[in-house]
Write a protein that holds these residues in place. Structure first.
Motif, PDB file in Angstrom:
ATOM      1  N   LEU A 290      -8.348  35.020  44.620  1.00 42.55           N
ATOM      2  CA  LEU A 290      -8.001  34.120  45.711  1.00 42.55           C
ATOM      3  C   LEU A 290      -7.750  32.689  45.224  1.00 42.55           C
ATOM      4  O   LEU A 290      -6.838  32.010  45.717  1.00 42.55           O
ATOM      5  CB  LEU A 290      -9.121  34.128  46.759  1.00 42.55           C
ATOM      6  N   VAL A 291      -8.553  32.224  44.275  1.00 41.04           N
ATOM      7  CA  VAL A 291      -8.332  30.885  43.730  1.00 41.04           C
ATOM      8  C   VAL A 291      -7.001  30.818  42.987  1.00 41.04           C
ATOM      9  O   VAL A 291      -6.232  29.851  43.128  1.00 41.04           O
ATOM     10  CB  VAL A 291      -9.498  30.478  42.811  1.00 41.04           C
ATOM     11  N   GLY A 292      -6.702  31.831  42.174  1.00 42.62           N
ATOM     12  CA  GLY A 292      -5.416  31.863  41.472  1.00 42.62           C
ATOM     13  C   GLY A 292      -4.251  31.921  42.437  1.00 42.62           C
ATOM     14  O   GLY A 292      -3.216  31.266  42.230  1.00 42.62           O
ATOM     15  N   LEU A 293      -4.406  32.695  43.510  1.00 48.55           N
ATOM     16  CA  LEU A 293      -3.356  32.787  44.522  1.00 48.55           C
ATOM     17  C   LEU A 293      -3.098  31.425  45.167  1.00 48.55           C
ATOM     18  O   LEU A 293      -1.947  30.979  45.299  1.00 48.55           O
ATOM     19  CB  LEU A 293      -3.772  33.812  45.577  1.00 48.55           C
ATOM     20  N   THR A 294      -4.158  30.755  45.550  1.00 44.24           N
ATOM     21  CA  THR A 294      -4.018  29.447  46.202  1.00 44.24           C
ATOM     22  C   THR A 294      -3.445  28.399  45.252  1.00 44.24           C
ATOM     23  O   THR A 294      -2.540  27.626  45.618  1.00 44.24           O
ATOM     24  CB  THR A 294      -5.389  28.980  46.719  1.00 44.24           C
ATOM     25  N   LEU A 295      -3.946  28.390  44.027  1.00 40.19           N
ATOM     26  CA  LEU A 295      -3.481  27.402  43.053  1.00 40.19           C
ATOM     27  C   LEU A 295      -2.002  27.611  42.731  1.00 40.19           C
ATOM     28  O   LEU A 295      -1.221  26.644  42.685  1.00 40.19           O
ATOM     29  CB  LEU A 295      -4.329  27.512  41.786  1.00 40.19           C
ATOM     30  N   SER A 296      -1.621  28.849  42.513  1.00 35.40           N
ATOM     31  CA  SER A 296      -0.218  29.116  42.185  1.00 35.40           C
ATOM     32  C   SER A 296       0.702  28.793  43.351  1.00 35.40           C
ATOM     33  O   SER A 296       1.809  28.288  43.165  1.00 35.40           O
ATOM     34  CB  SER A 296      -0.064  30.587  41.785  1.00 35.40           C
ATOM     35  N   TYR A 297       0.244  29.066  44.561  1.00 34.99           N
ATOM     36  CA  TYR A 297       1.068  28.757  45.735  1.00 34.99           C
ATOM     37  C   TYR A 297       1.345  27.262  45.824  1.00 34.99           C
ATOM     38  O   TYR A 297       2.481  26.836  46.071  1.00 34.99           O
ATOM     39  CB  TYR A 297       0.348  29.248  46.990  1.00 34.99           C
ATOM     40  N   LEU A 298       0.308  26.428  45.622  1.00 34.02           N
ATOM     41  CA  LEU A 298       0.499  24.979  45.704  1.00 34.02           C
ATOM     42  C   LEU A 298       1.382  24.470  44.573  1.00 34.02           C
ATOM     43  O   LEU A 298       2.255  23.611  44.779  1.00 34.02           O
ATOM     44  CB  LEU A 298      -0.865  24.282  45.679  1.00 34.02           C
ATOM     45  N   ILE A 299       1.143  24.985  43.352  1.00 32.52           N
ATOM     46  CA  ILE A 299       1.952  24.530  42.207  1.00 32.52           C
ATOM     47  C   ILE A 299       3.409  24.945  42.388  1.00 32.52           C
ATOM     48  O   ILE A 299       4.338  24.157  42.142  1.00 32.52           O
ATOM     49  CB  ILE A 299       1.369  25.106  40.901  1.00 32.52           C
ATOM     50  N   SER A 300       3.613  26.188  42.831  1.00 33.15           N
ATOM     51  CA  SER A 300       4.982  26.692  42.991  1.00 33.15           C
ATOM     52  C   SER A 300       5.755  25.893  44.024  1.00 33.15           C
ATOM     53  O   SER A 300       6.952  25.607  43.864  1.00 33.15           O
ATOM     54  CB  SER A 300       4.949  28.168  43.399  1.00 33.15           C
ATOM     55  N   LYS A 301       5.067  25.506  45.092  1.00 34.16           N
ATOM     56  CA  LYS A 301       5.751  24.758  46.134  1.00 34.16           C
ATOM     57  C   LYS A 301       6.204  23.394  45.633  1.00 34.16           C
ATOM     58  O   LYS A 301       7.281  22.904  46.009  1.00 34.16           O
ATOM     59  CB  LYS A 301       4.804  24.598  47.328  1.00 34.16           C
ATOM     60  N   GLN A 302       5.401  22.754  44.791  1.00 38.45           N
ATOM     61  CA  GLN A 302       5.792  21.463  44.245  1.00 38.45           C
ATOM     62  C   GLN A 302       6.893  21.592  43.196  1.00 38.45           C
ATOM     63  O   GLN A 302       7.839  20.792  43.170  1.00 38.45           O
ATOM     64  CB  GLN A 302       4.559  20.769  43.632  1.00 38.45           C
ATOM     65  N   LEU A 303       6.766  22.598  42.318  1.00 38.06           N
ATOM     66  CA  LEU A 303       7.786  22.769  41.272  1.00 38.06           C
ATOM     67  C   LEU A 303       9.138  23.180  41.852  1.00 38.06           C
ATOM     68  O   LEU A 303      10.196  22.835  41.308  1.00 38.06           O
ATOM     69  CB  LEU A 303       7.308  23.811  40.257  1.00 38.06           C
ATOM     70  N   LYS A 304       9.085  23.932  42.924  1.00 35.08           N
ATOM     71  CA  LYS A 304      10.340  24.383  43.542  1.00 35.08           C
ATOM     72  C   LYS A 304      11.160  23.212  44.058  1.00 35.08           C
ATOM     73  O   LYS A 304      12.404  23.241  44.046  1.00 35.08           O
ATOM     74  CB  LYS A 304      10.012  25.354  44.676  1.00 35.08           C
ATOM     75  N   ALA A 305      10.477  22.160  44.492  1.00 31.33           N
ATOM     76  CA  ALA A 305      11.191  20.986  44.992  1.00 31.33           C
ATOM     77  C   ALA A 305      11.963  20.273  43.897  1.00 31.33           C
ATOM     78  O   ALA A 305      12.940  19.569  44.184  1.00 31.33           O
ATOM     79  CB  ALA A 305      10.203  20.030  45.647  1.00 31.33           C
ATOM     80  N   TYR A 306      11.540  20.436  42.629  1.00 28.13           N
ATOM     81  CA  TYR A 306      12.210  19.778  41.501  1.00 28.13           C
ATOM     82  C   TYR A 306      13.018  20.748  40.656  1.00 28.13           C
ATOM     83  O   TYR A 306      13.543  20.371  39.610  1.00 28.13           O
ATOM     84  CB  TYR A 306      11.175  19.079  40.616  1.00 28.13           C
TER      85      TYR A 306
END
Length: 387
Positions: free
Chosen positions: A191-207
């Motif tokens: 669950l922690v990996g899922l949450t962390l990856s979701y937040l990171i992916s959302k920021q990286l996708k913007a760039y």
């Protein structure tokens, strides 16, 4: 206290309460500013007349300016009589008082509260509490250093005599702290990996830097988050159990029985726990890191459309093996530290249930705090390794 120099031969005493037998409690006016107490000021002598004599003493105490009280003619005086005088005086001794040495003990029990304000001013409550906390911290530090020294000495003795090694205890602790911790660490790690990856992916996708999610997630999980999360979970789960186990042995006097039989606590209890947790925690950390990466890979695939095969192929190339070894090394130290602290607080338990609960709480809080502190030290010392 003495005021003999201020006395002269008084006039013929006149009884306040009229003529009475010698055994009757008497309050005599020996002068305009002098009162003489005589007779039996006891429980029997004052029976049914406490309020009457208390009011008379109070009236005499306020009738003149700083009167002299002479108690030397008392036949008998007990706590009841002393309390009657004390309350009549307004719960404080007169400034001019003549008494006998045996009277001091009776009035001392009433004078102690009045003596408290005369003490030398001390620290405020905040500073006093901080000082006590600092002193308790220093004592814990000294005791932990002493326990570590005994553990090292016993370890050398065990290495010279392998028959003293408690293989069964080590195996049982590895099973309890390692195998039985896999389900909860798997759930939390995923669950922690899922949450962390979701937040990171959302920021990286913007760039438009989607592929770098592998770099960030792999480095953070294998180097820091995996070992740290596993250590925190094990501290709350297994560290508390170790403290409770040793504490119950203190309450039931099993530790005293071991001492009577000449069995070392560190060899029989502390050493197997330290060795077992130093072995099992790196494996649990690896398991937790793997589940965190699995959760991160799942979120990256859902958020960025990143293929799991691509994720697994790119991970070894972007994360150097030094990060994995650094995470494992920290896990070994974390495991030994958690077991050492759990044993320390368990051995300090007093033979009562309240002390047991407090020791378990202190063990968990201290272990988690020190794990985070040690992890921060590792991050600073090895900031240039594997990055």
């Amino acid at each position: 206290m003495s005021d003999a120099g201020a006395l002269s031969l008084p006039p013929e005493p006149q009884a306040w309460a009229g003529g009475a037998a010698d055994a009757e409690p008497q309050l005599l006016a020996a002068g305009p500013r002098e009162w003489r107490v005589s007779g039996d000021w006891t429980l029997l002598g004052l029976r049914g007349r406490y309020e009457e004599f208390r009011e008379r003493v109070a009236s005499a105490a306020t009738a003149g300016d700083d009167p002299l009280w002479d108690l030397r003619n008392l036949s008998r005086l007990d706590t009841a009589g002393a309390l009657t005088l004390w309350q009549g005086w307004g719960q404080k001794p007169p400034s001019r008082l003549l008494w006998l040495p045996e009277h001091v003990t009776l009035f001392a029990q009433f004078m102690q509260p009045a003596a408290l304000p005369r003490r030398r001013p001390g620290l405020g409550p905040g500073l006093a509490s901080a000082g006590l906390s600092l002193l308790a911290f220093a004592r814990h530090g000294v005791d932990i250093v002493a326990l570590t020294g005994r553990l090292l000495l016993d370890l050398l003795r065990v290495l010279r005599h392998p028959s003293l090694i408690g293989w069964r205890e080590i195996s049982a602790n590895v099973y309890r702290t390692g195998a039985q911790a896999l389900p909860i660490t798997a759930l939390v790690g995923f669950l922690v990996g899922l949450t962390l990856s979701y937040l990171i992916s959302k920021q990286l996708k913007a760039y438009g830097a989607d592929i770098f999610v592998i770099n960030i997630l792999g480095l953070a999980v294998l180097r820091e988050l995996g070992p740290l999360l596993a250590a925190i979970i094990v501290s709350g789960r297994s560290g508390s159990a170790m403290t409770a186990q040793i504490g119950v042995m203190r309450v039931t006097q099993e530790l005293d029985a071991l001492s009577v039989m000449g069995i070392s606590h560190t060899v029989r209890l502390v050493l197997p726990k330290v060795v077992a947790l130093a072995i099992s925690l790196p494996l649990v950390a690896l398991w937790t890191s793997g589940l965190m990466l699995l959760g991160g890979m799942t979120a990256a695939g859902a958020q960025l459309g990143l293929d799991p095969a691509t994720f697994l192929r790119a991970l070894p190339g972007v994360v150097e093996p030094a990060n994995l070894w650094l995470g494992w090394s920290k896990s070994v130290i974390f495991g030994a530290l958690i077991a050492l602290l759990a044993s320390h607080f368990g051995l300090r338990v007093k033979p009562n249930t309240e002390s047991l609960g407090g020791a378990v709480t202190q063990s968990v809080v201290t272990a988690i705090t020190l794990v985070i502190v040690v992890d921060a030290i590792f991050a600073v010392l090895f900031s240039n390794v594997g990055i």
